[in-house]
Design a protein around this motif. Structure first.
Motif, short mmCIF file in Angstrom:
data_model
loop_
_atom_site.label_atom_id
_atom_site.label_comp_id
_atom_site.label_asym_id
_atom_site.label_seq_id
_atom_site.Cartn_x
_atom_site.Cartn_y
_atom_site.Cartn_z
N ALA A 147 49.99 -19.42 -22.65
CA ALA A 147 50.82 -18.55 -21.83
C ALA A 147 50.70 -17.13 -22.35
CB ALA A 147 52.28 -19.01 -21.86
N ASP A 148 50.41 -16.18 -21.47
CA ASP A 148 50.20 -14.79 -21.86
C ASP A 148 51.12 -13.87 -21.07
OD1 ASP A 148 48.06 -14.82 -23.86
OD2 ASP A 148 46.84 -15.66 -22.27
N PRO A 149 52.23 -13.43 -21.68
CA PRO A 149 53.15 -12.51 -21.02
C PRO A 149 52.69 -11.05 -21.18
CG PRO A 149 54.07 -13.18 -23.12
CD PRO A 149 52.75 -13.88 -22.99
N GLU A 188 56.54 -28.67 -23.02
CA GLU A 188 57.06 -27.36 -22.64
C GLU A 188 56.43 -26.90 -21.33
OE1 GLU A 188 57.91 -23.26 -25.11
OE2 GLU A 188 55.89 -24.09 -25.19
N THR A 189 57.16 -26.15 -20.52
CA THR A 189 56.60 -25.57 -19.31
C THR A 189 56.00 -24.20 -19.62
OG1 THR A 189 58.65 -24.45 -18.67
CG2 THR A 189 58.36 -26.73 -17.90
N ALA A 190 55.09 -23.74 -18.75
CA ALA A 190 54.50 -22.42 -18.94
C ALA A 190 55.54 -21.31 -18.91
CB ALA A 190 53.41 -22.18 -17.90
N PRO A 191 56.52 -21.31 -17.96
CA PRO A 191 57.55 -20.26 -17.98
C PRO A 191 58.33 -20.22 -19.29
CG PRO A 191 57.55 -21.37 -15.86
CD PRO A 191 56.62 -22.15 -16.74
N ALA A 192 58.64 -21.39 -19.84
CA ALA A 192 59.36 -21.42 -21.12
C ALA A 192 58.48 -20.90 -22.25
CB ALA A 192 59.83 -22.85 -21.42
N LEU A 233 50.33 -13.88 -12.42
CA LEU A 233 49.10 -13.23 -12.01
C LEU A 233 47.94 -14.21 -11.82
CD1 LEU A 233 49.21 -10.12 -14.36
CD2 LEU A 233 49.79 -10.20 -11.93
N GLY A 234 47.93 -15.28 -12.59
CA GLY A 234 46.83 -16.23 -12.46
C GLY A 234 46.89 -17.34 -13.47
N LYS A 235 46.04 -18.33 -13.23
CA LYS A 235 45.86 -19.45 -14.15
C LYS A 235 44.36 -19.61 -14.32
CE LYS A 235 50.13 -21.64 -12.54
NZ LYS A 235 50.77 -22.83 -11.96
N ALA A 274 42.93 -22.36 -21.37
CA ALA A 274 43.25 -21.90 -20.02
C ALA A 274 44.67 -21.35 -20.04
CB ALA A 274 43.12 -23.02 -19.00
N SER A 275 44.87 -20.18 -19.47
CA SER A 275 46.15 -19.50 -19.62
C SER A 275 46.83 -19.20 -18.30
CB SER A 275 45.94 -18.18 -20.38
OG SER A 275 47.14 -17.43 -20.42
N THR A 276 48.18 -19.29 -18.33
CA THR A 276 49.02 -18.74 -17.27
C THR A 276 49.39 -17.32 -17.70
OG1 THR A 276 49.96 -20.90 -16.69
CG2 THR A 276 51.21 -18.94 -16.04
N SER A 277 48.92 -16.33 -16.94
CA SER A 277 49.25 -14.94 -17.27
C SER A 277 50.33 -14.45 -16.31
CB SER A 277 48.01 -14.05 -17.18
OG SER A 277 47.40 -14.13 -15.91
N ALA A 278 51.31 -13.74 -16.86
CA ALA A 278 52.46 -13.30 -16.08
C ALA A 278 52.81 -11.86 -16.42
CB ALA A 278 53.66 -14.21 -16.33
N LEU A 279 53.24 -11.10 -15.41
CA LEU A 279 53.58 -9.70 -15.57
C LEU A 279 55.09 -9.50 -15.56
CD1 LEU A 279 52.76 -6.68 -15.59
CD2 LEU A 279 52.69 -6.79 -13.08
N TYR A 280 55.61 -8.92 -16.64
CA TYR A 280 57.02 -8.55 -16.75
C TYR A 280 57.12 -7.03 -16.64
CZ TYR A 280 58.14 -13.22 -18.61
OH TYR A 280 58.30 -14.56 -18.78
N LEU A 281 58.04 -6.55 -15.81
CA LEU A 281 58.22 -5.11 -15.62
C LEU A 281 59.57 -4.67 -16.15
CD1 LEU A 281 56.79 -4.79 -11.98
CD2 LEU A 281 55.66 -4.21 -14.14
N LEU A 282 59.56 -3.64 -17.01
CA LEU A 282 60.77 -3.08 -17.59
C LEU A 282 60.87 -1.60 -17.22
CD1 LEU A 282 60.61 -4.56 -21.21
CD2 LEU A 282 61.76 -5.52 -19.21
#
Length: 241
Positions: A100-102, A136-140, A162-164, A179-187
């Motif tokens: 998992a890549d935040p 564990e889930t990817a979001p966690a 963004l992708g898997k 293999a990664s779940t990549s996710a974008l966090y905006l602050l």
């Protein structure tokens, strides 16, 4: 993303292409060699199975995979992008290793910044991510890895997935890969981040383009991790739509 290797010509990467002379290099570290596993057991981060033949649940692993993969005639998992020039296992599991890549971005315009860590294994600037734990889930995992490596807790935020994808990780082989779940966090603005756990340091860098990020990391005497460039570019593409 496709994996690029210096030892495998593009025309021979596909598993459907016959290559009798193919001799991949074994990248299995001593702690994961069959004789060590038999004597001492597996390290806490890895499964015990010395070879893919011992894995009892390939049907489940294939069903749960972020990126579909198949087994060869021996029942061994095959890297979805083809030959890598490497064999054996330098990862926790045979087959797919889910990560998992935040990607945390703060601010807008010229003030936009991205949060990167200095990885302890390769000492390069990278996204603060890691492996998904069993059960564990990817979001966690996204929230946990970010908190463990930077101290930033975004449990209350909803990211954009963004992708898997397969990640061109330096440990990948023909039979074990990331293999990664990549996710974008905006602050709205940067927050305090401190390197911890697997991170030697954590810093915010200008994020208008990959070229700008390269220049900023170089100015800090550091190098951007090649495998994370496609993930960061995808985040930029999303932000610049």
């Amino acid at each position: 993303m496709s994996e690029i290797t210096d030892t495998v010509p593009a025309g021979l990467r596909s598993w459907s292409t016959n290559w009798p002379e193919y001799e991949p290099v074994d990248v299995t570290p001593p702690e994961l060699k069959p004789y060590t596993l038999a004597l001492k057991g597996a390290p806490r981060w890895a499964e015990w199975y010395p070879e893919p033949d011992f894995v009892p649940n390939w049907d489940r692993r294939q069903a749960d995979a972020l990126v579909p993969f198949r087994l060869d005639g021996r029942g061994w998992p095959l890297h979805p992008h083809g030959r890598t020039g490497r064999t054996g296992r330098n990862l926790g599991k045979w087959g797919e290793n889910a990560a998992a890549d935040p990607i945390v971005v703060a601010g807008t315009g010229a003030e936009r910044r991205v949060l990167l860590i200095t990885r302890s294994d390769i000492e390069q600037e990278a996204i603060p991510g890691g492996m998904v734990d069993p059960g564990e889930t990817a979001p966690a995992a996204l929230v946990r890895e970010l908190r463990e490596e930077t101290g930033v807790d975004l449990a209350g935020h909803t990211p954009v997935i963004l992708g898997k994808d397969i990640v061109d990780d330096w440990r990948n082989s023909d039979h074990a890969w990331v293999a990664s779940t990549s996710a974008l966090y905006l602050l709205p603005a940067t927050v305090t981040a401190v390197g911890a756990d697997d991170a030697l340091d954590a810093n915010w860098y200008p994020f208008g383009s990959i070229a700008q990020l390269d220049a900023a990391t170089a100015a800090a005497g550091r190098t951007l991790y090649t495998a994370h460039r496609p993930l960061l570019q995808r985040a930029l593409d999303h932000l610049n739509r």
